[in-house]
Design a protein around this motif. Structure first.
Motif, PDB file in Angstrom:
ATOM      1  N   GLY A  42       0.839  -1.192   0.000  1.00  0.00           N
ATOM      2  CA  GLY A  42       0.000   0.000   0.000  1.00  0.00           C
ATOM      3  C   GLY A  42       0.873   1.241   0.000  1.00  0.00           C
ATOM      4  O   GLY A  42       2.096   1.180   0.165  1.00  0.00           O
ATOM      5  N   ILE A  43       0.242   2.385  -0.148  1.00  0.00           N
ATOM      6  CA  ILE A  43       0.991   3.635  -0.257  1.00  0.00           C
ATOM      7  C   ILE A  43       1.738   3.973   1.031  1.00  0.00           C
ATOM      8  O   ILE A  43       2.865   4.464   1.004  1.00  0.00           O
ATOM      9  N   ALA A  44       1.158   3.659   2.195  1.00  0.00           N
ATOM     10  CA  ALA A  44       1.826   3.952   3.472  1.00  0.00           C
ATOM     11  C   ALA A  44       3.082   3.100   3.629  1.00  0.00           C
ATOM     12  O   ALA A  44       4.132   3.600   4.053  1.00  0.00           O
ATOM     13  N   VAL A  45       2.992   1.824   3.287  1.00  0.00           N
ATOM     14  CA  VAL A  45       4.149   0.929   3.395  1.00  0.00           C
ATOM     15  C   VAL A  45       5.221   1.345   2.383  1.00  0.00           C
ATOM     16  O   VAL A  45       6.407   1.398   2.710  1.00  0.00           O
ATOM     17  N   THR A  46       4.805   1.662   1.173  1.00  0.00           N
ATOM     18  CA  THR A  46       5.749   2.108   0.153  1.00  0.00           C
ATOM     19  C   THR A  46       6.474   3.370   0.605  1.00  0.00           C
ATOM     20  O   THR A  46       7.684   3.499   0.448  1.00  0.00           O
ATOM     21  N   SER A  47       5.726   4.288   1.181  1.00  0.00           N
ATOM     22  CA  SER A  47       6.311   5.517   1.694  1.00  0.00           C
ATOM     23  C   SER A  47       7.357   5.213   2.761  1.00  0.00           C
ATOM     24  O   SER A  47       8.452   5.780   2.763  1.00  0.00           O
ATOM     25  N   GLU A  48       7.024   4.306   3.656  1.00  0.00           N
ATOM     26  CA  GLU A  48       7.953   3.939   4.730  1.00  0.00           C
ATOM     27  C   GLU A  48       9.195   3.249   4.175  1.00  0.00           C
ATOM     28  O   GLU A  48      10.319   3.524   4.602  1.00  0.00           O
ATOM     29  N   LEU A  49       9.008   2.353   3.204  1.00  0.00           N
ATOM     30  CA  LEU A  49      10.133   1.607   2.641  1.00  0.00           C
ATOM     31  C   LEU A  49      11.076   2.490   1.816  1.00  0.00           C
ATOM     32  O   LEU A  49      12.281   2.248   1.776  1.00  0.00           O
ATOM     33  N   THR A  50      10.517   3.501   1.164  1.00  0.00           N
ATOM     34  CA  THR A  50      11.329   4.331   0.268  1.00  0.00           C
ATOM     35  C   THR A  50      11.750   5.657   0.875  1.00  0.00           C
ATOM     36  O   THR A  50      12.664   6.302   0.366  1.00  0.00           O
ATOM     37  N   GLY A  51      11.054   6.091   1.912  1.00  0.00           N
ATOM     38  CA  GLY A  51      11.327   7.410   2.472  1.00  0.00           C
ATOM     39  C   GLY A  51      10.723   8.532   1.644  1.00  0.00           C
ATOM     40  O   GLY A  51      11.048   9.703   1.832  1.00  0.00           O
ATOM     41  N   ILE A  52       9.842   8.180   0.722  1.00  0.00           N
ATOM     42  CA  ILE A  52       9.174   9.158  -0.137  1.00  0.00           C
ATOM     43  C   ILE A  52       7.740   9.305   0.359  1.00  0.00           C
ATOM     44  O   ILE A  52       7.022   8.321   0.499  1.00  0.00           O
ATOM     45  N   GLY A  53       7.331  10.532   0.643  1.00  0.00           N
ATOM     46  CA  GLY A  53       6.009  10.777   1.192  1.00  0.00           C
ATOM     47  C   GLY A  53       4.871  10.370   0.263  1.00  0.00           C
ATOM     48  O   GLY A  53       5.030  10.380  -0.961  1.00  0.00           O
ATOM     49  N   ARG A 107       0.938  11.086 -11.095  1.00  0.00           N
ATOM     50  CA  ARG A 107       0.302  12.098 -11.957  1.00  0.00           C
ATOM     51  C   ARG A 107       1.238  12.566 -13.067  1.00  0.00           C
ATOM     52  O   ARG A 107       0.799  12.877 -14.168  1.00  0.00           O
ATOM     53  N   ARG A 108       2.523  12.641 -12.753  1.00  0.00           N
ATOM     54  CA  ARG A 108       3.507  13.113 -13.733  1.00  0.00           C
ATOM     55  C   ARG A 108       3.991  11.999 -14.662  1.00  0.00           C
ATOM     56  O   ARG A 108       4.847  12.226 -15.514  1.00  0.00           O
ATOM     57  N   GLY A 109       3.486  10.787 -14.491  1.00  0.00           N
ATOM     58  CA  GLY A 109       3.812   9.689 -15.393  1.00  0.00           C
ATOM     59  C   GLY A 109       5.130   8.989 -15.112  1.00  0.00           C
ATOM     60  O   GLY A 109       5.653   8.305 -15.986  1.00  0.00           O
ATOM     61  N   LEU A 110       5.651   9.136 -13.902  1.00  0.00           N
ATOM     62  CA  LEU A 110       6.923   8.487 -13.578  1.00  0.00           C
ATOM     63  C   LEU A 110       6.751   7.030 -13.171  1.00  0.00           C
ATOM     64  O   LEU A 110       7.693   6.245 -13.271  1.00  0.00           O
ATOM     65  N   LEU A 111       5.582   6.670 -12.684  1.00  0.00           N
ATOM     66  CA  LEU A 111       5.291   5.281 -12.362  1.00  0.00           C
ATOM     67  C   LEU A 111       3.784   5.083 -12.368  1.00  0.00           C
ATOM     68  O   LEU A 111       3.021   6.040 -12.260  1.00  0.00           O
ATOM     69  N   THR A 112       3.395   3.829 -12.520  1.00  0.00           N
ATOM     70  CA  THR A 112       1.978   3.481 -12.572  1.00  0.00           C
ATOM     71  C   THR A 112       1.743   2.273 -11.682  1.00  0.00           C
ATOM     72  O   THR A 112       1.895   1.125 -12.123  1.00  0.00           O
ATOM     73  N   PRO A 113       1.397   2.512 -10.417  1.00  0.00           N
ATOM     74  CA  PRO A 113       1.137   1.378  -9.535  1.00  0.00           C
ATOM     75  C   PRO A 113      -0.129   0.632  -9.956  1.00  0.00           C
ATOM     76  O   PRO A 113      -1.003   1.206 -10.618  1.00  0.00           O
ATOM     77  N   GLY A 133     -11.156  -1.666  -5.876  1.00  0.00           N
ATOM     78  CA  GLY A 133     -11.667  -0.471  -5.212  1.00  0.00           C
ATOM     79  C   GLY A 133     -10.873   0.791  -5.508  1.00  0.00           C
ATOM     80  O   GLY A 133     -11.201   1.863  -5.016  1.00  0.00           O
ATOM     81  N   GLY A 134      -9.800   0.667  -6.292  1.00  0.00           N
ATOM     82  CA  GLY A 134      -9.014   1.830  -6.689  1.00  0.00           C
ATOM     83  C   GLY A 134      -7.807   2.132  -5.811  1.00  0.00           C
ATOM     84  O   GLY A 134      -7.117   3.127  -6.027  1.00  0.00           O
ATOM     85  N   THR A 135      -7.524   1.295  -4.821  1.00  0.00           N
ATOM     86  CA  THR A 135      -6.381   1.515  -3.939  1.00  0.00           C
ATOM     87  C   THR A 135      -5.075   1.206  -4.671  1.00  0.00           C
ATOM     88  O   THR A 135      -4.974   0.192  -5.347  1.00  0.00           O
ATOM     89  N   ARG A 136      -4.102   2.079  -4.524  1.00  0.00           N
ATOM     90  CA  ARG A 136      -2.797   1.862  -5.156  1.00  0.00           C
ATOM     91  C   ARG A 136      -2.086   0.695  -4.482  1.00  0.00           C
ATOM     92  O   ARG A 136      -2.060   0.585  -3.272  1.00  0.00           O
ATOM     93  N   ARG A 137      -1.426  -0.112  -5.310  1.00  0.00           N
ATOM     94  CA  ARG A 137      -0.592  -1.210  -4.827  1.00  0.00           C
ATOM     95  C   ARG A 137       0.720  -1.174  -5.585  1.00  0.00           C
ATOM     96  O   ARG A 137       0.760  -1.252  -6.804  1.00  0.00           O
ATOM     97  N   ASP A 155       8.298  -1.427  -8.667  1.00  0.00           N
ATOM     98  CA  ASP A 155       7.998  -0.014  -8.405  1.00  0.00           C
ATOM     99  C   ASP A 155       8.971   0.563  -7.381  1.00  0.00           C
ATOM    100  O   ASP A 155       9.407   1.707  -7.510  1.00  0.00           O
ATOM    101  N   LEU A 156       9.314  -0.227  -6.359  1.00  0.00           N
ATOM    102  CA  LEU A 156      10.270   0.243  -5.343  1.00  0.00           C
ATOM    103  C   LEU A 156      11.635   0.513  -5.967  1.00  0.00           C
ATOM    104  O   LEU A 156      12.290   1.514  -5.642  1.00  0.00           O
ATOM    105  N   ILE A 157      12.052  -0.349  -6.870  1.00  0.00           N
ATOM    106  CA  ILE A 157      13.332  -0.147  -7.566  1.00  0.00           C
ATOM    107  C   ILE A 157      13.264   1.112  -8.430  1.00  0.00           C
ATOM    108  O   ILE A 157      14.197   1.923  -8.448  1.00  0.00           O
ATOM    109  N   ARG A 158      12.145   1.297  -9.116  1.00  0.00           N
ATOM    110  CA  ARG A 158      11.961   2.492  -9.950  1.00  0.00           C
ATOM    111  C   ARG A 158      11.973   3.753  -9.092  1.00  0.00           C
ATOM    112  O   ARG A 158      12.568   4.766  -9.466  1.00  0.00           O
TER     113      ARG A 158
END
Length: 100
Positions: A15-26, A35-41, A46-50, A55-58
């Motif tokens: 999920g977005i919270a775990v990804t944020s924690e793993l990468t240090g990116i808010g 939105r800027r087209g740098l990645l597409t999770p 239900g529309g939740t990002r995964r 994606d973490l490597i990117r």
């Protein structure tokens, strides 16, 4: 039962919270990158990002380029070129290709 045919590295499991924690990116920055087209999770029904391991490597590559002072448009182009190079290399190394 649904069988996921994607390789494990490409399956959206974080999920977005775990990804944020793993990468240090808010989370807001992760949404901006999308939105800027740098990645597409991936998205759940239900529309939740995964986010996947790929994606973490990117995201690590994006962070590296940002640290080097590259703007978003430049990052988008660099990532596209790197992806194209990887695809071409796999064609050369794959069945019917000419080994290097």
């Amino acid at each position: 039962m649904t069988i996921d045919f994607l390789p494990r590295s490409r399956r959206g499991v974080y999920g977005i919270a775990v990804t944020s924690e793993l990468t240090g990116i808010g989370p807001q920055t992760l949404r901006l990158y999308e939105r800027r087209g740098l990645l597409t999770p991936a998205r759940t029904s239900g529309g939740t990002r995964r986010y996947s391991d790929d994606d973490l490597i990117r995201l690590a590559r994006i962070a590296q380029l940002m640290d080097d002072g590259v703007n978003v448009a430049g990052i988008r182009r660099i990532l596209a070129l790197e992806s194209e190079n990887a695809e071409l290399a796999s064609r050369l190394d794959g069945p019917g290709g000419t080994p290097g």
